[in-house]
Design a protein around this motif. Structure first.
Motif, short mmCIF file in Angstrom:
data_model
loop_
_atom_site.label_atom_id
_atom_site.label_comp_id
_atom_site.label_asym_id
_atom_site.label_seq_id
_atom_site.Cartn_x
_atom_site.Cartn_y
_atom_site.Cartn_z
N ARG A 225 0.83 -1.21 0.00
CA ARG A 225 0.00 0.00 0.00
C ARG A 225 0.86 1.26 0.00
O ARG A 225 0.58 2.22 -0.75
N LEU A 226 1.88 1.28 0.85
CA LEU A 226 2.76 2.46 0.91
C LEU A 226 3.40 2.76 -0.44
O LEU A 226 3.59 3.91 -0.81
N HIS A 227 3.73 1.71 -1.19
CA HIS A 227 4.42 1.88 -2.47
C HIS A 227 3.46 2.14 -3.62
O HIS A 227 3.91 2.37 -4.75
N GLY A 228 2.17 2.12 -3.35
CA GLY A 228 1.19 2.40 -4.40
C GLY A 228 1.14 1.33 -5.47
O GLY A 228 1.00 1.63 -6.66
N LEU A 229 1.22 0.06 -5.05
CA LEU A 229 1.19 -1.05 -6.01
C LEU A 229 -0.25 -1.44 -6.30
O LEU A 229 -1.11 -1.43 -5.41
N SER A 230 -0.51 -1.84 -7.51
CA SER A 230 -1.86 -2.27 -7.89
C SER A 230 -2.07 -3.73 -7.52
O SER A 230 -1.12 -4.51 -7.43
N ASP A 231 -3.31 -4.11 -7.31
CA ASP A 231 -3.62 -5.51 -6.98
C ASP A 231 -3.17 -6.46 -8.08
O ASP A 231 -2.75 -7.59 -7.80
N ASP A 232 -3.23 -6.00 -9.32
CA ASP A 232 -2.81 -6.85 -10.44
C ASP A 232 -1.30 -7.03 -10.49
O ASP A 232 -0.81 -7.90 -11.21
N GLY A 233 -0.58 -6.22 -9.74
CA GLY A 233 0.88 -6.28 -9.77
C GLY A 233 1.50 -6.88 -8.53
O GLY A 233 2.70 -6.70 -8.29
N VAL A 234 0.68 -7.58 -7.73
CA VAL A 234 1.17 -8.14 -6.47
C VAL A 234 0.69 -9.58 -6.31
O VAL A 234 -0.46 -9.90 -6.62
N VAL A 235 1.57 -10.44 -5.83
CA VAL A 235 1.20 -11.81 -5.44
C VAL A 235 1.76 -12.06 -4.05
O VAL A 235 2.94 -11.77 -3.78
N TYR A 236 0.92 -12.57 -3.15
CA TYR A 236 1.35 -12.95 -1.81
C TYR A 236 1.41 -14.48 -1.72
O TYR A 236 0.53 -15.17 -2.23
N ALA A 237 2.43 -15.00 -1.07
CA ALA A 237 2.57 -16.45 -0.91
C ALA A 237 3.08 -16.74 0.49
O ALA A 237 3.86 -15.96 1.06
#
Length: 448
Positions: A225-237
């Motif tokens: 969130r702080l870095h302003g990343l889009s949901d389409d550009g993030v994967v959590y594992a």
């Protein structure tokens, strides 16, 4: 515009010692109380930086921290002059003095999480210093880390800096050791891959039973969130809790990624197939072709991976499109790991070559090639805006090796940490280093 992945390696500090401070890190604990060689450690790290520079990779250097941290000892109730603080800590609480002398900031993969401008909402490179809240000796690093990174990446037009997350267990953040990025090109939008060990609030996620899970899902989400990343550009594992309990304290001990490739152990993650499918789909939307290399447990056990640091390697993209793997000497010393690497490079696959480096001083404290570097993807304009004093060149390498020879001891034991003269040696060295690297005043003794 051409873009690069720049590796900024941590310069090992003058108080490099084997304090055995990192519970869950097999090498750190097993080599506790041995005498160290700070001079050799620094020169080994510098040799790796020079070699990568000469191979054509963009290489930088990240300064160590002031140690012993007298201010931290004062906050714990030790009073008097600097010498008296050290002497009283040595007499009454030696473990606290050892912690305040740790040179663990050398492992700058833990310094921060970095998102390149191609991924962020405001088009700047974002840095969030890691709070390293799980271990006291590392939790004291982030204020100086923030000042050093601020001096290296000072132009607010191109770089944004965030303070460390709240220093509580729910937001335990270990920086880039649990983060990597996949992309077709470093200057194009990619997918940022956050790996966590546990969730602070969601009981659906299992947790390890023996060793602590240092990175929380909530910390990773906060950084995104702080870095302003889009949901389409993030994967959590999620890391496999059972491998954490076998000494895999960070994801970079069991997996490494670069470009479009993830190199990982079969037991590294939970829900691996789901994770791989998500990475493939999201990178595909960015124009990339995600590929993975799974190392079977039948060929390399988790124990072999931890002891050799096979995955704590640097996976580097070369100009011809092939990949180079930088591994520690311990990989060659492990028969099963070395046999696997020989078959890997001879198969004509994605990884074509392995280069071995002697990093014994770092390895004995639990940090390999990947621990020693912070990756920062920069385009040409951003690279030109970086403080030029921290970019490795042949003259800078020569200057730094001479600086190490002048200021570093070649043997350091626990008893030596109680010597007030060590603090003066460290401050003298660092004061000179800030002039060499053109950092300005970044250390407490320079500011207060």
């Amino acid at each position: 515009m051409k873009s690069y992945e720049v590796n900024f390696d941590g310069l090992v500090g003058p108080t490099h010692n084997y304090g055995g401070l990192s519970y869950g890190n097999v090498a750190s604990q097993s080599n506790s109380q041995q005498s160290s060689n700070p001079k050799e450690a620094a020169l080994q790290g510098l040799a790796k930086m020079k070699a990568l520079m000469e191979m054509g990779f963009q290489q930088g250097v990240l300064a160590p921290q002031e140690r012993p941290d007298v201010a931290a000892l004062r906050r714990l109730g030790f009073a008097g002059s600097d010498a008296q603080v050290i002497e009283r800590a040595a007499k009454d609480a030696m473990p606290l003095l050892v912690a305040s002398c740790s040179a663990s900031s050398m492992w700058v993969a833990n310094a921060a999480t970095v998102s390149p401008s191609a991924d962020t909402a405001d088009g700047r490179v974002h840095f969030t210093a890691a709070n390293l809240n799980c271990k006291y000796h590392r939790s004291i690093e982030h204020p100086t880390t923030s000042r050093v990174l601020g001096a290296m990446f000072a132009d607010q037009k191109h770089f944004a800096h965030h303070a460390a997350l709240p220093a509580v267990a729910q937001f335990g953040d270990e920086g880039a050791a649990n983060h990597t990025r996949f992309c077709r090109d470093y200057g194009q939008a990619g997918v940022e891959f956050f790996v966590f060990g546990r969730s602070a609030f969601d009981t659906r996620y299992p947790a390890p039973q023996k060793y602590p899970a240092r990175q929380t899902l909530e910390a990773s989400q906060a950084v995104a969130r702080l870095h302003g990343l889009s949901d389409d550009g993030v994967v959590y594992a999620q890391q496999n809790p059972s491998v954490i309990d076998q000494g895999v304290f960070h994801n970079d001990v069991i997996a490494v990624g670069n470009g479009e490739v993830l190199f990982y152990h079969e037991d590294a993650f939970l829900e691996t197939d789901k994770m791989l499918a998500e990475l493939q789909a999201k990178l595909g939307k960015c124009g990339g072709n995600f590929q993975s290399i799974c190392v079977p447990r039948s060929q390399v056990s988790v124990e072999d991976a931890v002891r050799s640091y096979l995955f704590n390697s640097q996976l580097l993209s070369r100009a011809d499109g092939s990949m180079l793997l930088i591994v520690p000497e311990e990989c060659r010393g492990n028969e099963r790991v070395w046999q696997y690497l020989q078959s890997l490079t001879s198969s004509g696959g994605l990884i074509r070559e392995v280069k071995v480096f002697d990093l014994k001083q770092s390895m004995q404290n639990g940090g390999g090639p990947a621990c020693l570097r912070l990756r920062v993807a920069l385009n040409q304009t951003e690279l030109a805006a970086v403080n030029p004093g921290v970019i490795m060149t042949a003259p800078l390498y020569g200057t730094l090796t001479q600086w190490v020879d002048r200021h570093y001891r070649d043997r350091l034991s626990e008893n030596d940490l109680a010597d007030p003269q060590l603090l003066l040696e460290c401050r003298t060295a660092l004061d000179e280093l800030t002039q060499i690297l053109k950092l300005g005043a970044v250390y407490p003794f320079q500011i207060n």
